[in-house]
Design a protein around this motif. Structure first.
Motif, PDB file in Angstrom:
ATOM      1  N   GLU A 478       0.810  -1.206   0.000  1.00 22.14           N
ATOM      2  CA  GLU A 478       0.000   0.000   0.000  1.00 22.14           C
ATOM      3  C   GLU A 478       0.851   1.267   0.000  1.00 22.14           C
ATOM      4  O   GLU A 478       0.483   2.269  -0.612  1.00 22.14           O
ATOM      5  CB  GLU A 478      -0.936  -0.020   1.213  1.00 22.14           C
ATOM      6  N   ARG A 479       1.998   1.238   0.662  1.00 24.66           N
ATOM      7  CA  ARG A 479       2.838   2.438   0.686  1.00 24.66           C
ATOM      8  C   ARG A 479       3.697   2.568  -0.579  1.00 24.66           C
ATOM      9  O   ARG A 479       3.860   3.682  -1.099  1.00 24.66           O
ATOM     10  CB  ARG A 479       3.751   2.426   1.915  1.00 24.66           C
ATOM     11  N   PHE A 480       4.203   1.463  -1.078  1.00 23.10           N
ATOM     12  CA  PHE A 480       5.215   1.541  -2.133  1.00 23.10           C
ATOM     13  C   PHE A 480       4.717   1.090  -3.511  1.00 23.10           C
ATOM     14  O   PHE A 480       5.437   1.221  -4.486  1.00 23.10           O
ATOM     15  CB  PHE A 480       6.437   0.712  -1.740  1.00 23.10           C
ATOM     16  N   GLY A 481       3.527   0.556  -3.589  1.00 20.38           N
ATOM     17  CA  GLY A 481       2.983   0.166  -4.890  1.00 20.38           C
ATOM     18  C   GLY A 481       2.447  -1.259  -4.883  1.00 20.38           C
ATOM     19  O   GLY A 481       3.104  -2.181  -4.392  1.00 20.38           O
ATOM     20  N   ILE A 482       1.237  -1.410  -5.423  1.00 21.32           N
ATOM     21  CA  ILE A 482       0.610  -2.728  -5.553  1.00 21.32           C
ATOM     22  C   ILE A 482       0.730  -3.157  -7.013  1.00 21.32           C
ATOM     23  O   ILE A 482       0.264  -2.447  -7.910  1.00 21.32           O
ATOM     24  CB  ILE A 482      -0.871  -2.680  -5.134  1.00 21.32           C
ATOM     25  N   PHE A 483       1.335  -4.305  -7.239  1.00 22.80           N
ATOM     26  CA  PHE A 483       1.547  -4.808  -8.596  1.00 22.80           C
ATOM     27  C   PHE A 483       0.685  -6.064  -8.778  1.00 22.80           C
ATOM     28  O   PHE A 483       1.080  -7.163  -8.394  1.00 22.80           O
ATOM     29  CB  PHE A 483       3.021  -5.124  -8.821  1.00 22.80           C
ATOM     30  N   ASP A 484      -0.499  -5.874  -9.369  1.00 27.98           N
ATOM     31  CA  ASP A 484      -1.407  -7.012  -9.485  1.00 27.98           C
ATOM     32  C   ASP A 484      -1.347  -7.678 -10.856  1.00 27.98           C
ATOM     33  O   ASP A 484      -2.227  -8.462 -11.209  1.00 27.98           O
ATOM     34  CB  ASP A 484      -2.846  -6.611  -9.133  1.00 27.98           C
ATOM     35  N   ARG A 485      -0.302  -7.382 -11.622  1.00 26.98           N
ATOM     36  CA  ARG A 485      -0.053  -8.096 -12.870  1.00 26.98           C
ATOM     37  C   ARG A 485       1.408  -8.520 -12.966  1.00 26.98           C
ATOM     38  O   ARG A 485       2.042  -8.432 -14.009  1.00 26.98           O
ATOM     39  CB  ARG A 485      -0.431  -7.239 -14.088  1.00 26.98           C
ATOM     40  N   PHE A 486       1.931  -8.991 -11.825  1.00 27.78           N
ATOM     41  CA  PHE A 486       3.286  -9.549 -11.822  1.00 27.78           C
ATOM     42  C   PHE A 486       3.189 -11.055 -12.023  1.00 27.78           C
ATOM     43  O   PHE A 486       2.404 -11.735 -11.357  1.00 27.78           O
ATOM     44  CB  PHE A 486       4.015  -9.256 -10.517  1.00 27.78           C
TER      45      PHE A 486
END
Length: 811
Positions: A478-486
């Motif tokens: 949540e603070r540094f980035g959510i990558f939901d297509r890794f």
């Protein structure tokens, strides 16, 4: 055992249902299979855009041969789910017969009259014999390679018929030998050394050649008057030669070197390489097209080469010297490429067409018949496991002679493989990073851990280890980035760690992994460099660049304990040894990740005192793998909570250090084999942590080799393969100003000391598993144990491939 299997002691004793017994009767299939030519993106980051038509076959085919009348194709299935042969009617694309075998690997050949088919039995240590007539096969016999009472692992690979038709030559891949079988008596009459991991066999009028897959030569043998073989001096044929093919005259032998993207043209009379055909991707990439099968045109003037990692067939025009025909005016040159499907590994030339067998076909697909919670893996549908989802295909494509047609096909290959999408240097802007910390964890999907993040694309019904168990993963995302297509490039850990550290997996590992995970294949104690990429690993690139380096647990094994009884680690590769912290525990799951974090944080404090931190740190943080429900061991939730808190503490320590502003940390899973995900079975957890990150949800596709490419650009390293060379680095996630606020680790609600209770079915099953190191157990069965531990009686869902809409979203 392969290098990575030695590194992680990873030989899970898995067995596919269809391989539980001996050969069985063939069964008829349904009707023809329709071609599927959608522009599918693979987890490796490339697309499929096959030419011609596609026919579906079984699990991980590695070999193919045509019947004498060319109406039928026989494929050898060497997969995890099933092994054996299939008979395919070429005109209709129908699989007319299937014959399960206890083992299968590569080799297929016909008797002189085409009425008998011989098939290598791989781990069964036999050669199967089928009668064949009018397009129908029947199991007739099996020829044992071992005498009664002998249990030597032979593992037949390539096979070929003697010119006399009376003998069969069998490359024994695990015995480093060539066996000669008398077909009249069905007995081995001679056995002769052929080099490490013999792979393929080619038969000239008075000579026999065998490629040494684990060395750098082709063995040569003269055929004596009594049909015995006499060894000649081996031919230097480049690193790890595999597939072989001979010209009709026998004057030229062609041998592929998959890990160097070359084909050796050998003068058989002189026993030397005349020239090399260069078969790499554009841009002087070290490796990455992976040539691994060959076929000559009917006139012998063109060579077709299956490029496993380019998903293509290369078309070479041959010179007078390369053909052995002085009337030819052409020079050796790569005329173009023909796009096929995932991992082509066999070619049959039939008139003006090529039949190409693709080991991984169209990729992993949906599995609606997932395991029920009450089932163990051996009792259920093996299609639910990631290696069992790989169904092969056979593409029938034209062999174009016109330059224009071949050029158009080559452009399709270039576009599908991203060779035409390299960003100019001016776009490669990063914050002032001087240090990269790279953490590799074990086997989780995105939905298992982060599926409860409502702002991203998750499925809460699939969450195993949500926020109460993994609060730091959630807070960091949540603070540094959510990558939901890794996506991870790999199916399983045997490939996952090489993909994560070398951006490439050799053909040796790809082709032997299914049987390693089934259990029967046992590698040499010292396989040499058979499974090492030619271009080396990430640490080799850093050393070459002159960067400072530190390794914590990656590619290490336990060694003697210290005075306090704590295990110490030893690097498996000599080049890594000087940079490895011996106090950092190896991948032994009984050791907590808190202990690993302690060692890393202690050394970070030492770097703070000296004012100097290594430019690259590689860290193995394995305990999210879990130890199942083994009685007395940590619960799955406790294992993941331990891993989560260790990661949080490491980020906290880094963010309080003077290196925070100049450091970026990448956190990935080596593979995603241990669970379900509603988007794709390869979708996994990735975190990128630095003072320069922009928060938010990032939906764009990126994968393991994109992470490596990002690190390479930051550190000024050269790419290691085509996959990180033609990649999608994370250039757009950085802010213009640093946020220097330190991170504070969150203690999970889940107690780290919780242990499993005994006397349950799953506890007993877990007790039978070996958790001494990571990935020594049946990951899919463990995953269902974890589901029952976390979800109770709720039905276990099945992984699926992303939809076309989701594909569009991921661009």
């Amino acid at each position: 055992m392969s290098f990575l299997a030695r590194a992680l002691c990873m030989v899970p004793l898995l067995s596919a249902l269809s391989c539980s017994g001996g050969p069985q009767k063939g069964t008829s299939s349904a009707g023809p299979v329709a071609a599927d030519t959608r522009p599918l993106r693979l987890p490796t980051g490339v697309h499929l855009d096959p030419a011609g038509r596609s026919m579906a076959v079984g699990n991980m085919p590695l070999g193919m041969i045509a019947s004498k009348d060319e109406r039928y194709l026989v494929v050898s299935l060497s997969g995890w789910r099933e092994q054996g042969i299939e008979i395919v009617e070429r005109a209709s694309g129908r699989v007319t017969q299937r014959f399960p075998q206890r083992g299968a690997f590569l080799g297929l050949t016909w008797s002189s009259d085409g009425r008998a088919l011989y098939a290598s039995g791989g781990s069964a240590d036999v050669v199967y014999v089928y009668s064949f007539s009018a397009g129908r096969a029947a199991l007739a016999d099996s020829i044992a390679l071992n005498a009664p009472g002998i249990k030597t692992a032979r593992y037949p690979a390539g096979i070929a018929l003697a010119r006399s038709g009376k003998q069969l030559y069998v490359a024994e891949n695990l015995d480093d030998s060539l066996a000669i079988i008398d077909l009249a008596t069905r007995r081995v009459v001679q056995r002769i050394g052929a080099g490490p991991y013999p792979y393929d066999v080619a038969v000239a009028p008075a000579r026999v050649y065998v490629s040494a897959w684990g060395a750098d030569f082709v063995s040569a043998f003269d055929v004596s008057k009594n049909d015995a073989l006499v060894a000649r001096h081996p031919i230097d044929a480049g690193r790890h030669p595999s597939a072989l093919t001979l010209s009709k005259s026998g004057e030229r032998l062609y041998a592929v070197s998959a890990s160097t993207d070359r084909v050796a043209v050998i003068d058989t009379g002189e026993g030397r390489v005349l020239s090399w055909l260069q078969d790499g991707p554009p841009g002087n990439v070290g490796e990455g097209s992976t040539p691994n099968a060959l076929a000559l045109s009917d006139d012998g003037r063109r060579l077709f080469v299956a490029e496993a990692d380019a998903n293509a067939v290369a078309v070479f025009e041959l010179s007078a010297e390369s053909v052995g025909d002085s009337t030819i005016a052409a020079a050796d040159r790569l005329r173009g490429r023909i796009p096929v499907e995932w991992y082509p590994c066999g070619i049959v030339v039939s008139g003006d067409s090529l039949c190409v067998v693709n080991g991984k076909g169209r990729g992993t697909g949906p599995n609606p018949n997932g395991l029920r919670p009450t089932m163990r893996l051996k009792e259920a549908d093996p299609h639910t496991y990631t290696l069992g989802q790989l169904n092969g295909t056979v593409c029938v494509v034209p062999a174009p002679r016109e330059s224009g047609a071949l050029s158009a096909l080559a452009q399709r290959v270039s576009h599908a493989d991203n060779w035409d999408m390299v960003a100019p240097p001016k776009q490669r802007h990063y914050p002032p990073f001087e240090h990269v910390v790279y953490i590799i964890k074990e086997n989780r999907t995105y939905d298992q851990v982060l599926g409860d993040l409502k702002q991203a694309d998750g499925d809460t019904s699939l969450v195993f280890f949500g926020r109460p168990i993994s609060p730091n993963h959630h807070a960091l995302a949540e603070r540094f980035g959510i990558f939901d297509r890794f996506f991870v490039n790999s199916e399983v850990s045997n490939q996952g760690h090489p993909w994560s550290t070398a951006a490439y997996v050799t053909d040796f590992l790809e082709k032997t992994t299914p049987d390693l995970y089934r259990g029967p294949r046992q590698e040499h104690d010292d396989p040499g460099d058979a499974d090492d990429p030619a271009a080396g690993y990430l640490w080799d690139a850093a050393i070459k660049k002159g960067l400072t380096l530190r390794n914590y647990g990656e590619y290490t094994v336990p060694t003697a304990a210290d005075g306090a009884g704590r295990l110490r680690a030893r690097a498996l590769l000599p080049s890594l040894a000087p940079y490895t912290n011996p106090a950092y525990p190896p991948g032994v799951l009984s050791i907590t990740d808190q202990r690993r974090a302690d060692v890393w944080i202690d050394e970070l404090h030492q770097f703070e005192k000296t004012g100097s931190m290594p430019a690259l740190e590689i860290i193995h943080l394995p305990r999210d793998h879990t130890a199942g429900l083994a009685p007395g061991g940590p619960t799955p939730a406790a294992s993941v909570a331990d891993n989560d808190l260790a990661l949080g503490r490491m980020v906290e320590a880094l963010s309080h250090s003077p290196f925070w502003k100049s450091t970026v940390m990448f956190v990935v899973e080596d593979d995603a084999q241990a669970g379900s995900d509603h988007v794709d079975s390869h979708r996994s957890v990735a975190l990128v942590v630095s003072a320069w990150n922009r928060a938010g949800v990032y939906h764009r596709f990126f994968n393991t080799t994109d992470v490596l490419a990002t690190m390479e650009e930051i550190l000024g390293l050269e790419p290691m393969s085509q996959f990180d060379r033609f990649s999608r680095p994370l250039r757009e996630i950085w802010a213009d100003h640093a946020d220097m606020q330190p991170y504070r680790a969150i203690t999970p609600v889940q107690p780290l000391t919780a242990v499993n209770v005994a006397d349950t079915r799953d506890a007993r099953a877990s007790a039978e598993m070996d958790f001494s190191q990571v990935d020594r157990i049946d990951d899919d069965e463990l995953n269902h144990i974890l589901w029952r531990a976390m979800k109770g009686a709720r039905p276990y869902p099945a992984p699926t491939r992303m939809s076309l809409q989701e594909l569009a979203r991921s661009h």
